[in-house]
Design an enzyme around this catalytic site. Structure first.
Site, PDB file in Angstrom:
ATOM      1  N   HIS A 165       0.851  -1.189   0.000  1.00 50.74           N
ATOM      2  CA  HIS A 165       0.000   0.000   0.000  1.00 50.74           C
ATOM      3  C   HIS A 165       0.889   1.242   0.000  1.00 50.74           C
ATOM      4  O   HIS A 165       2.078   1.167   0.303  1.00 50.74           O
ATOM      5  CB  HIS A 165      -0.875   0.038   1.271  1.00 50.74           C
ATOM      6  N   ASP A 210       0.926   5.194   1.841  1.00 49.60           N
ATOM      7  CA  ASP A 210       0.289   5.863   2.976  1.00 49.60           C
ATOM      8  C   ASP A 210      -0.499   7.060   2.464  1.00 49.60           C
ATOM      9  O   ASP A 210       0.035   7.874   1.706  1.00 49.60           O
ATOM     10  CB  ASP A 210       1.348   6.329   3.991  1.00 49.60           C
ATOM     11  N   HIS A 235       4.696   0.129  -0.185  1.00 52.08           N
ATOM     12  CA  HIS A 235       5.559  -0.652   0.702  1.00 52.08           C
ATOM     13  C   HIS A 235       4.712  -1.707   1.386  1.00 52.08           C
ATOM     14  O   HIS A 235       3.473  -1.679   1.317  1.00 52.08           O
ATOM     15  CB  HIS A 235       6.259   0.271   1.706  1.00 52.08           C
ATOM     16  N   ARG A 249       8.527  -8.598  15.430  1.00 49.96           N
ATOM     17  CA  ARG A 249       8.877  -7.240  14.994  1.00 49.96           C
ATOM     18  C   ARG A 249       7.848  -6.256  15.539  1.00 49.96           C
ATOM     19  O   ARG A 249       6.647  -6.511  15.456  1.00 49.96           O
ATOM     20  CB  ARG A 249       8.911  -7.160  13.477  1.00 49.96           C
TER      21      ARG A 249
HETATM   22  C1  GA4 Z   1      -2.265   2.787   5.622  1.00 47.13           C
HETATM   23  C2  GA4 Z   1      -1.513   3.742   6.547  1.00 47.13           C
HETATM   24  C3  GA4 Z   1      -2.020   3.722   7.988  1.00 47.13           C
HETATM   25  O1  GA4 Z   1      -1.561   2.543   8.659  1.00 47.13           O
HETATM   26  C4  GA4 Z   1      -3.566   3.763   8.049  1.00 47.13           C
HETATM   27  C5  GA4 Z   1      -4.068   2.533   7.324  1.00 47.13           C
HETATM   28  C6  GA4 Z   1      -5.589   2.320   7.322  1.00 47.13           C
HETATM   29  C7  GA4 Z   1      -6.011   1.254   8.353  1.00 47.13           C
HETATM   30  O2  GA4 Z   1      -5.244   0.369   8.655  1.00 47.13           O
HETATM   31  O3  GA4 Z   1      -7.152   1.350   8.809  1.00 47.13           O
HETATM   32  C8  GA4 Z   1      -5.964   1.942   5.855  1.00 47.13           C
HETATM   33  C9  GA4 Z   1      -4.635   2.029   5.045  1.00 47.13           C
HETATM   34  C10 GA4 Z   1      -3.763   2.922   5.894  1.00 47.13           C
HETATM   35  C11 GA4 Z   1      -4.799   2.588   3.607  1.00 47.13           C
HETATM   36  C12 GA4 Z   1      -6.189   2.534   2.967  1.00 47.13           C
HETATM   37  C13 GA4 Z   1      -7.329   2.217   3.943  1.00 47.13           C
HETATM   38  C14 GA4 Z   1      -7.015   2.866   5.276  1.00 47.13           C
HETATM   39  C15 GA4 Z   1      -6.607   0.587   5.620  1.00 47.13           C
HETATM   40  C16 GA4 Z   1      -7.269   0.771   4.301  1.00 47.13           C
HETATM   41  C17 GA4 Z   1      -7.699  -0.214   3.527  1.00 47.13           C
HETATM   42  C18 GA4 Z   1      -4.054   3.912   9.478  1.00 47.13           C
HETATM   43  C19 GA4 Z   1      -4.069   4.805   7.120  1.00 47.13           C
HETATM   44  O4  GA4 Z   1      -4.395   5.945   7.390  1.00 47.13           O
HETATM   45  O5  GA4 Z   1      -4.206   4.311   5.852  1.00 47.13           O
END
Ligand code: GA4
Length: 340
Positions: free
Chosen positions: A215, A217, A272, A282
């Site tokens: 994904h 960020d 990443h 980890r």
């Molecule tokens: C990725 C980055 C952060 O960890 C996060 C994630 C969020 C989640 O885990 O709830 C998201 C993911 C993240 C990207 C797209 C969406 C939202 C899960 C998901 C499928 C907290 C964020 O802000 O985006």
């Protein structure tokens, strides 16, 4: 975003084993924050244009602040499941196990997702720790330190991009209404037993499972730190993954989607993922610096030229966040906002 399916209720197939032996290690650009300012800003810009990631050393966050946060994280993850669940589901803030987001993504990870408001951290801490004051002061201290660091990096980026208002990016995360997040991830050791399905790929020490799938960020900037166990990999495109060797003394900084848009595509928000290790646990901690929900995201005028027209239409962070949460983890959401 409350009201989506409960993450702990979903049943989805197990993530596929990955053969780690194909992945080469990479030495990310190393930025020494104590070096001369204009040199630092130039190197940061180069790293963000080429990799979207860099390693930060001499960052000024004290060992003590980091050690306290690490101790609180370890205390939490070593608790029995029923106690961890007292933090409530991670929808939107609390404890999550395996389920990620709202649309069926899963991984071999457990995590604690928190907002960065000191008052709400204090209020929540008694559901997370047996010593709530110790927990909240560690988290608030850590977040405060990494926010200051993130602002410093964002100012250096603006300077390196020759944007006149050098606080154009950092203002967003300084705002009291900033939607920034803090996340603790724990990837338990998982020995990959894929002998039954593919006999030739059984390598107990070189196979891993997906802890957190690929994904980018969504936010502006991520400041990540992990213990001494590897697992982070970044995509160089064309299906090539490289492993980032762990370094607990450094921070790993990466560009988020919003900064890709605000830099008019000059900085890359790179995909990443995190893999589990077959024998070691980890733990990583990530601060995601985000704008307030109502803030407009667009590139400053200096970065828009006839040769480089505006790449993404202006949007609010709230609009972008809604799109991100309605899609799957690995979807490319920024493409939906392209001008042409
Ligand atoms: C990725 C980055 C952060 O960890 C996060 C994630 C969020 C989640 O885990 O709830 C998201 C993911 C993240 C990207 C797209 C969406 C939202 C899960 C998901 C499928 C907290 C964020 O802000 O985006």
């Amino acid at each position: 975003f409350v009201g989506g399916p409960n993450r702990t209720d979903m049943v989805v197939a197990s993530p596929n084993p990955i053969r780690a032996e194909k992945v080469q290690p990479i030495e990310l650009p190393v930025i020494d924050l104590s070096a001369e300012r204009s040199e630092v800003s130039k190197l940061i810009v180069e790293a963000c244009e080429e990799y979207g990631f860099f390693k930060l050393i001499n960052h000024g966050v004290s060992d003590n602040i980091i050690a306290q946060m690490e101790e609180e994280g370890l205390n939490f993850f070593t608790k029995p499941l029923s106690e961890k669940q007292r933090a409530g589901p991670a929808t939107p803030f609390g404890y999550g196990c395996k389920n990620i987001g709202f649309n069926g993504d899963i991984g071999e990870v457990e995590y604690l997702l928190l907002d960065t408001n000191p008052l709400s951290i204090s209020q929540r801490s008694n559901t997370i720790s047996n010593d709530p004051n110790k927990f909240s002061s560690a988290v608030i201290g850590y977040i405060q330190a990494v926010r200051v660091l993130a602002c410093e990096i964002l100012d250096l980026m603006a300077e390196g991009l020759w944007v006149q208002d050098s606080s154009v990016f950092s203002t967003m995360i300084k705002d009291v209404e900033s939607d920034s997040l803090f996340r603790l991830n724990h990837y338990p050791p998982i020995l990959c037993k894929d002998r039954e399905t593919s006999p030739s790929s059984f390598h107990s020490h070189s196979s891993s499972k997906v802890g957190f799938g690929e994904h980018s960020d969504p936010q502006i900037l991520t400041i990540l730190r992990s213990n001494d166990v590897g697992g982070l990999q970044i995509s160089l495109g064309d299906g090539v993954w490289v492993a980032v060797p762990p370094d607990p003394t450094a921070f790993c900084v990466n560009v988020g989607d919003v900064l890709q848009a605000m830099s008019n595509g000059r900085f890359l928000s790179v995909r990443h993922r995190a893999l589990t290790n077959s024998c070691k646990s980890r733990m990583s901690m990530a601060y995601f610096g985000a704008p307030p929900l109502h803030a407009w995201v667009t590139a400053p005028a200096e970065l828009v030229t006839p040769n480089r027209p505006l790449l993404y239409r202006p949007f609010t962070w709230g609009e972008y966040k809604k799109a991100a949460y309605s899609l799957r983890l690995g979807d490319s959401r920024l493409d939906l906002f392209r001008t042409a």
